[in-house]
Design a protein around this motif. Structure first.
Motif, PDB file in Angstrom:
ATOM      1  N   UNK A  39       0.842  -1.202   0.000  1.00  0.00           N
ATOM      2  CA  UNK A  39       0.000   0.000   0.000  1.00  0.00           C
ATOM      3  C   UNK A  39       0.875   1.248   0.000  1.00  0.00           C
ATOM      4  N   UNK A  40       0.290   2.381  -0.404  1.00  0.00           N
ATOM      5  CA  UNK A  40       0.993   3.652  -0.321  1.00  0.00           C
ATOM      6  C   UNK A  40       1.112   4.069   1.135  1.00  0.00           C
ATOM      7  N   UNK A  41       2.211   4.790   1.441  1.00  0.00           N
ATOM      8  CA  UNK A  41       2.473   5.126   2.835  1.00  0.00           C
ATOM      9  C   UNK A  41       3.089   6.516   2.945  1.00  0.00           C
ATOM     10  N   UNK A  42       2.638   7.269   3.942  1.00  0.00           N
ATOM     11  CA  UNK A  42       3.249   8.541   4.304  1.00  0.00           C
ATOM     12  C   UNK A  42       3.895   8.360   5.668  1.00  0.00           C
ATOM     13  N   UNK A  43       5.205   8.531   5.726  1.00  0.00           N
ATOM     14  CA  UNK A  43       5.931   8.415   6.979  1.00  0.00           C
ATOM     15  C   UNK A  43       6.434   9.775   7.414  1.00  0.00           C
ATOM     16  N   UNK A  44       5.980  10.224   8.558  1.00  0.00           N
ATOM     17  CA  UNK A  44       6.413  11.527   9.063  1.00  0.00           C
ATOM     18  C   UNK A  44       7.364  11.295  10.224  1.00  0.00           C
ATOM     19  N   UNK A 202       2.031   6.983   9.016  1.00  0.00           N
ATOM     20  CA  UNK A 202       2.824   6.628  10.186  1.00  0.00           C
ATOM     21  C   UNK A 202       3.519   7.894  10.650  1.00  0.00           C
ATOM     22  N   UNK A 203       3.292   8.284  11.889  1.00  0.00           N
ATOM     23  CA  UNK A 203       3.899   9.513  12.399  1.00  0.00           C
ATOM     24  C   UNK A 203       4.682   9.197  13.658  1.00  0.00           C
ATOM     25  N   UNK A 204       5.950   9.587  13.649  1.00  0.00           N
ATOM     26  CA  UNK A 204       6.834   9.348  14.781  1.00  0.00           C
ATOM     27  C   UNK A 204       7.199  10.682  15.396  1.00  0.00           C
ATOM     28  N   UNK A 205       6.897  10.833  16.660  1.00  0.00           N
ATOM     29  CA  UNK A 205       7.241  12.079  17.350  1.00  0.00           C
ATOM     30  C   UNK A 205       8.725  12.081  17.703  1.00  0.00           C
ATOM     31  N   UNK A 206       9.319  13.256  17.640  1.00  0.00           N
ATOM     32  CA  UNK A 206      10.726  13.381  17.991  1.00  0.00           C
ATOM     33  C   UNK A 206      10.930  13.014  19.452  1.00  0.00           C
ATOM     34  N   UNK A 207      11.963  12.234  19.716  1.00  0.00           N
ATOM     35  CA  UNK A 207      12.241  11.819  21.088  1.00  0.00           C
ATOM     36  C   UNK A 207      12.762  12.989  21.918  1.00  0.00           C
ATOM     37  N   UNK A 208      12.511  12.901  23.212  1.00  0.00           N
ATOM     38  CA  UNK A 208      13.112  13.878  24.117  1.00  0.00           C
ATOM     39  C   UNK A 208      14.614  13.665  24.128  1.00  0.00           C
ATOM     40  N   UNK A 209      15.334  14.733  24.000  1.00  0.00           N
ATOM     41  CA  UNK A 209      16.775  14.632  23.878  1.00  0.00           C
ATOM     42  C   UNK A 209      17.430  14.649  25.247  1.00  0.00           C
ATOM     43  N   UNK A 210      18.309  13.684  25.485  1.00  0.00           N
ATOM     44  CA  UNK A 210      19.001  13.616  26.769  1.00  0.00           C
ATOM     45  C   UNK A 210      20.492  13.773  26.519  1.00  0.00           C
TER      46      UNK A 210
END
Length: 483
Positions: A39-44, A202-210
């Protein structure tokens, strides 16, 4: 989720093992199973989150090496990314014998034509040069199964949106389209609506930076003075184990040779190395046979290296997320680390964008003088001599010491010994090819709204450089014959 749990062919499993991949990143874990269904996919997701493998595994799985047609295309904004993607795709396709060719501006087009005659299954290309090949009929996209738009928002920012439309119009309707983008400005949404069929998202939030355990410093220095500044910092800081990051493979090779020329134990690693050479370099670094590893971002991906005390960003990375990835090599397992970044005067806006991402200001330090570097090395010599005294293992040399003292002043003897032990700063001339400084986008919100190619979005020099790198010559104007 581990790569070993992924339902893929044995060839892909062996390839990921060979590449040292164990744990999947969030974008890989969510995107690969969806993309494998066709299938077509948008990955953010942000840069540096493992997107290449996320779209690479489905591409390799769907490719048939016995079919001589081009079956997959990855379109990227810059030549560096086109090359990096091709390297990773070739590594993923190693056991399945699926070959990827990099197609980009700035390289002899005849050389690329010869490479295309070897029938690669996949091409990783910049938009301008891909269009050149389509118009020359040296690339045909009528049989492709899958097309990937990598960093779509960046291609919009750089003025490639019309080229992307033209390329997609040259592909079959019955194809799979994967679009990856950190942001989704309106022109990218319009592109997706026109060329994609009910895409899954599919959306991935930026991780908290340590990065709290890492001391982050920067030094302001002109490009021609960077190498001398680096060696003087090395002489003063004496890192137990350090990584020096360069932006390009050429830079890594030149830096490694220059460091070796001045007497430092250094090895380089980048995407052009064979697996055996790569393994040898990493083994020597891990076993402390060399203290300095000079690396590109793509080569440093996935390296399992502990006890790195210092990270030197000789060149700024392409994006702030890569900076976090770089400095994360130190300050691990509760230990502190030091990251030093070399900034040329016109790269300060990029530095500020990094600080906004990490939410930690960097401390400015001054480049050491020759005298300060010499003092640092003299201190090392004194510490070495003191350590030998504490070990009490020098008695076999007492007769020679008495002989020296009978004819010389004690202070002179000790001074001479310290001089012999001191690695005086080497000023052997070296020459590095100049790398163009990075510039950040301006008026980003306005330009994303309007998809503008207008002035003020990139500095003129950076826009020209990007477009030259990608083979772009402007629409409606004659394309240059200089490749």
């Amino acid at each position: 989720m581990k790569f070993s749990e992924l339902e893929v062919s044995e060839e892909i499993r062996k390839a990921t093992d060979r590449m040292g991949f164990t744990e999947m990143t969030p974008i890989q874990e969510q995107a690969i199973p969806v993309a494998k269904t066709g299938v077509d996919l948008i990955g953010q997701a942000q840069t540096g989150t493992g997107k290449t493998t996320a779209f690479g595994i489905p591409m390799i799985e769907s490719a048939d090496p016995s079919n001589y047609d081009i079956q997959g295309v990855v379109i990227t904004p810059t030549r560096e990314l086109a090359i990096q993607n091709a390297q990773e795709l070739n590594a993923l396709g190693y056991y399945k014998k699926v070959r990827t060719a990099a197609i980009y501006g700035g390289q002899d087009i005849q050389r690329q034509i010869r490479d295309l005659k070897k029938r690669p299954s996949i091409i990783s290309a910049t938009p301008g040069r891909l269009l050149d090949h389509i118009k020359r009929r040296t690339i045909r996209l009528d049989q492709i199964k899958i097309i990937v738009l990598d960093e779509a928002d960046e291609m919009l920012n750089m003025g490639f949106i019309d080229d992307i439309h033209e390329i997609l119009e040259n592909t079959p309707e019955e194809r799979q389209t994967l679009l990856f983008s950190a942001t989704m400005p309106r022109p990218i949404q319009v592109l997706a609506e026109k060329f994609m069929r009910d895409p899954k998202k599919v959306q991935i939030k930026a991780k908290t930076l340590t990065v709290s355990l890492i001391e982050q410093n920067f030094v302001k220095v002109k490009e021609p003075d960077k190498f001398d500044a680096l060696t003087r910092f090395l002489d003063i800081q004496m890192p137990e184990r350090a990584i020096v990051f360069g932006r390009t493979k050429r830079r890594v090779d030149e830096l490694m040779r220059a460091l070796q020329k001045r007497g430092y134990e250094a090895e380089g690693i980048h995407g052009d190395l064979t697996q055996s050479k790569r393994d040898l370099v990493l083994r020597r670094f891990k076993q402390n046979e060399v203290k300095l590893l000079v690396a590109t971002d793509v080569a440093a991906r996935g390296l399992d290296i502990s006890n790195v005390t210092h990270v030197y960003n000789f060149d700024l990375p392409q994006d702030p997320e890569s900076y976090v990835h770089r400095i994360g090599r130190t300050g691990r397992a509760g230990k502190t680390g030091l990251a030093l970044t070399f900034i040329t005067p016109n790269e300060f806006p990029h530095l500020r964008s990094i600080e906004r991402l990490t939410k930690q200001p960097m401390k400015q330090v001054s480049a050491p003088s020759y005298e300060e570097a010499l003092a640092g090395q003299q201190k090392v010599a004194v510490d070495t001599l003191r350590s030998s005294l504490e070990k009490d293992n020098y008695h076999a040399y007492e007769a020679k010491a008495q002989e020296l003292l009978s004819n010389n002043d004690a202070e002179d003897v000790v001074a001479a010994a310290l001089k012999v032990l001191t690695k005086e700063p080497d000023t052997t001339p070296v020459r590095l090819t100049r790398e163009a400084p990075l510039m950040v986008k301006r008026n980003s919100h306005h330009s994303q709204q309007h998809g503008s190619r207008g002035k003020g979005f990139y500095s003129r020099s950076r826009e020209f450089e990007h477009r030259q790198n990608s083979g772009y010559r402007g629409r409606g104007r004659q394309r240059s014959q200089h490749f």
